[in-house]
Scaffold this motif. Structure first.
Motif, PDB file in Angstrom:
ATOM      1  N   PRO A   2      10.662  -2.295  -7.393  1.00 49.36           N
ATOM      2  CA  PRO A   2      10.664  -0.886  -6.996  1.00 49.36           C
ATOM      3  C   PRO A   2       9.231  -0.382  -6.816  1.00 49.36           C
ATOM      4  N   LEU A   3       8.992   0.330  -5.712  1.00 44.58           N
ATOM      5  CA  LEU A   3       7.668   0.866  -5.434  1.00 44.58           C
ATOM      6  C   LEU A   3       7.832   2.036  -4.477  1.00 44.58           C
ATOM      7  N   PRO A   4       7.281   3.205  -4.804  1.00 41.77           N
ATOM      8  CA  PRO A   4       7.412   4.355  -3.915  1.00 41.77           C
ATOM      9  C   PRO A   4       6.846   4.049  -2.519  1.00 41.77           C
ATOM     10  N   GLU A   5       7.519   4.530  -1.509  1.00 45.75           N
ATOM     11  CA  GLU A   5       7.136   4.261  -0.122  1.00 45.75           C
ATOM     12  C   GLU A   5       5.673   4.586   0.162  1.00 45.75           C
ATOM     13  N   GLN A   6       5.166   5.662  -0.405  1.00 50.82           N
ATOM     14  CA  GLN A   6       3.791   6.071  -0.117  1.00 50.82           C
ATOM     15  C   GLN A   6       2.757   5.091  -0.656  1.00 50.82           C
ATOM     16  N   ARG A   7       3.159   4.122  -1.468  1.00 49.34           N
ATOM     17  CA  ARG A   7       2.220   3.131  -2.009  1.00 49.34           C
ATOM     18  C   ARG A   7       2.273   1.787  -1.280  1.00 49.34           C
ATOM     19  N   HIS A   8       3.196   1.629  -0.327  1.00 50.49           N
ATOM     20  CA  HIS A   8       3.380   0.327   0.324  1.00 50.49           C
ATOM     21  C   HIS A   8       2.152  -0.121   1.118  1.00 50.49           C
ATOM     22  N   LEU A   9       1.607   0.745   1.969  1.00 49.32           N
ATOM     23  CA  LEU A   9       0.484   0.333   2.812  1.00 49.32           C
ATOM     24  C   LEU A   9      -0.743  -0.030   1.980  1.00 49.32           C
ATOM     25  N   ASP A  10      -1.037   0.766   0.958  1.00 50.19           N
ATOM     26  CA  ASP A  10      -2.169   0.462   0.083  1.00 50.19           C
ATOM     27  C   ASP A  10      -1.944  -0.844  -0.668  1.00 50.19           C
ATOM     28  N   THR A  11      -0.728  -1.071  -1.124  1.00 47.99           N
ATOM     29  CA  THR A  11      -0.398  -2.301  -1.841  1.00 47.99           C
ATOM     30  C   THR A  11      -0.574  -3.515  -0.940  1.00 47.99           C
ATOM     31  N   LEU A  12      -0.090  -3.432   0.301  1.00 54.18           N
ATOM     32  CA  LEU A  12      -0.250  -4.539   1.240  1.00 54.18           C
ATOM     33  C   LEU A  12      -1.729  -4.817   1.515  1.00 54.18           C
ATOM     34  N   ALA A  13      -2.520  -3.780   1.682  1.00 48.64           N
ATOM     35  CA  ALA A  13      -3.957  -3.955   1.940  1.00 48.64           C
ATOM     36  C   ALA A  13      -4.661  -4.597   0.744  1.00 48.64           C
ATOM     37  N   ARG A  14      -4.314  -4.166  -0.452  1.00 43.02           N
ATOM     38  CA  ARG A  14      -4.941  -4.738  -1.647  1.00 43.02           C
ATOM     39  C   ARG A  14      -4.545  -6.191  -1.849  1.00 43.02           C
ATOM     40  N   LEU A  15      -3.262  -6.504  -1.614  1.00 41.24           N
ATOM     41  CA  LEU A  15      -2.819  -7.895  -1.718  1.00 41.24           C
ATOM     42  C   LEU A  15      -3.524  -8.767  -0.677  1.00 41.24           C
ATOM     43  N   ARG A  16      -3.616  -8.277   0.566  1.00 39.29           N
ATOM     44  CA  ARG A  16      -4.293  -9.028   1.629  1.00 39.29           C
ATOM     45  C   ARG A  16      -5.730  -9.345   1.223  1.00 39.29           C
ATOM     46  N   ASP A  17      -6.457  -8.361   0.743  1.00 35.74           N
ATOM     47  CA  ASP A  17      -7.851  -8.565   0.337  1.00 35.74           C
ATOM     48  C   ASP A  17      -7.957  -9.544  -0.831  1.00 35.74           C
ATOM     49  N   ALA A  18      -7.075  -9.412  -1.803  1.00 31.12           N
ATOM     50  CA  ALA A  18      -7.106 -10.296  -2.969  1.00 31.12           C
ATOM     51  C   ALA A  18      -6.760 -11.732  -2.581  1.00 31.12           C
ATOM     52  N   TRP A  19      -5.734 -11.896  -1.765  1.00 31.33           N
ATOM     53  CA  TRP A  19      -5.335 -13.246  -1.350  1.00 31.33           C
ATOM     54  C   TRP A  19      -6.416 -13.908  -0.503  1.00 31.33           C
ATOM     55  N   LYS A  20      -7.034 -13.153   0.401  1.00 25.33           N
ATOM     56  CA  LYS A  20      -8.146 -13.707   1.197  1.00 25.33           C
ATOM     57  C   LYS A  20      -9.271 -14.161   0.275  1.00 25.33           C
ATOM     58  N   ALA A  21      -9.622 -13.330  -0.704  1.00 27.11           N
ATOM     59  CA  ALA A  21     -10.698 -13.657  -1.637  1.00 27.11           C
ATOM     60  C   ALA A  21     -10.385 -14.910  -2.451  1.00 27.11           C
ATOM     61  N   GLN A  22      -9.100 -15.178  -2.669  1.00 22.50           N
ATOM     62  CA  GLN A  22      -8.687 -16.358  -3.427  1.00 22.50           C
ATOM     63  C   GLN A  22      -8.526 -17.592  -2.546  1.00 22.50           C
ATOM     64  N   GLY A  23      -8.796 -17.452  -1.239  1.00 21.98           N
ATOM     65  CA  GLY A  23      -8.769 -18.605  -0.349  1.00 21.98           C
ATOM     66  C   GLY A  23      -7.476 -18.821   0.406  1.00 21.98           C
ATOM     67  N   TYR A  24      -6.522 -17.923   0.284  1.00 19.87           N
ATOM     68  CA  TYR A  24      -5.284 -18.054   1.045  1.00 19.87           C
ATOM     69  C   TYR A  24      -5.527 -17.688   2.507  1.00 19.87           C
ATOM     70  N   ALA A  25      -4.795 -18.326   3.416  1.00 22.86           N
ATOM     71  CA  ALA A  25      -4.835 -17.964   4.826  1.00 22.86           C
ATOM     72  C   ALA A  25      -3.767 -16.909   5.067  1.00 22.86           C
ATOM     73  N   ILE A  26      -4.137 -15.791   5.650  1.00 26.82           N
ATOM     74  CA  ILE A  26      -3.176 -14.733   5.955  1.00 26.82           C
ATOM     75  C   ILE A  26      -2.516 -15.094   7.283  1.00 26.82           C
ATOM     76  N   THR A  27      -1.204 -15.318   7.266  1.00 27.96           N
ATOM     77  CA  THR A  27      -0.492 -15.747   8.465  1.00 27.96           C
ATOM     78  C   THR A  27       0.321 -14.627   9.109  1.00 27.96           C
ATOM     79  N   THR A  28       0.662 -13.607   8.332  1.00 31.60           N
ATOM     80  CA  THR A  28       1.352 -12.426   8.850  1.00 31.60           C
ATOM     81  C   THR A  28       0.772 -11.208   8.166  1.00 31.60           C
ATOM     82  N   ALA A  29       0.416 -10.202   8.950  1.00 32.91           N
ATOM     83  CA  ALA A  29      -0.067  -8.931   8.409  1.00 32.91           C
ATOM     84  C   ALA A  29       0.375  -7.844   9.380  1.00 32.91           C
TER      85      ALA A  29
END
Length: 71
Positions: A2-29
């Motif tokens: 569960p996550l309020p709709e207004q937090r989805h875009l920020d959450t996706l951006a933070r996950l993308r940045d964290a995963w990139k920093a950890q060496g994951y390849a972003i295949t869908t954004a």
């Protein structure tokens, strides 16, 4: 998750940045007003996917192990 709709875009951006920093390849954004989808892939072929649900009151987390895919 569960996550309020207004937090989805920020959450996706933070996950993308964290995963990139950890060496994951972003295949869908993909994002839209109410959320979106993010997929990252590890060197071994494992993937992590987070997507906004419909209705956008939660986010779904999927983890695919390379050993399961290839096993």
């Amino acid at each position: 998750m569960p996550l309020p709709e207004q937090r989805h875009l920020d959450t996706l951006a933070r996950l993308r940045d964290a995963w990139k920093a950890q060496g994951y390849a972003i295949t869908t954004a993909q994002t839209e007003a109410s959320g979106g989808e993010l997929t990252a892939e590890a060197d071994d072929g494992s993937t992590i996917n987070v997507i906004t649900t419909d209705p956008p009151d939660a986010m779904r987390l999927l983890v695919h192990s390379a050993c399961y895919k290839n096993g």
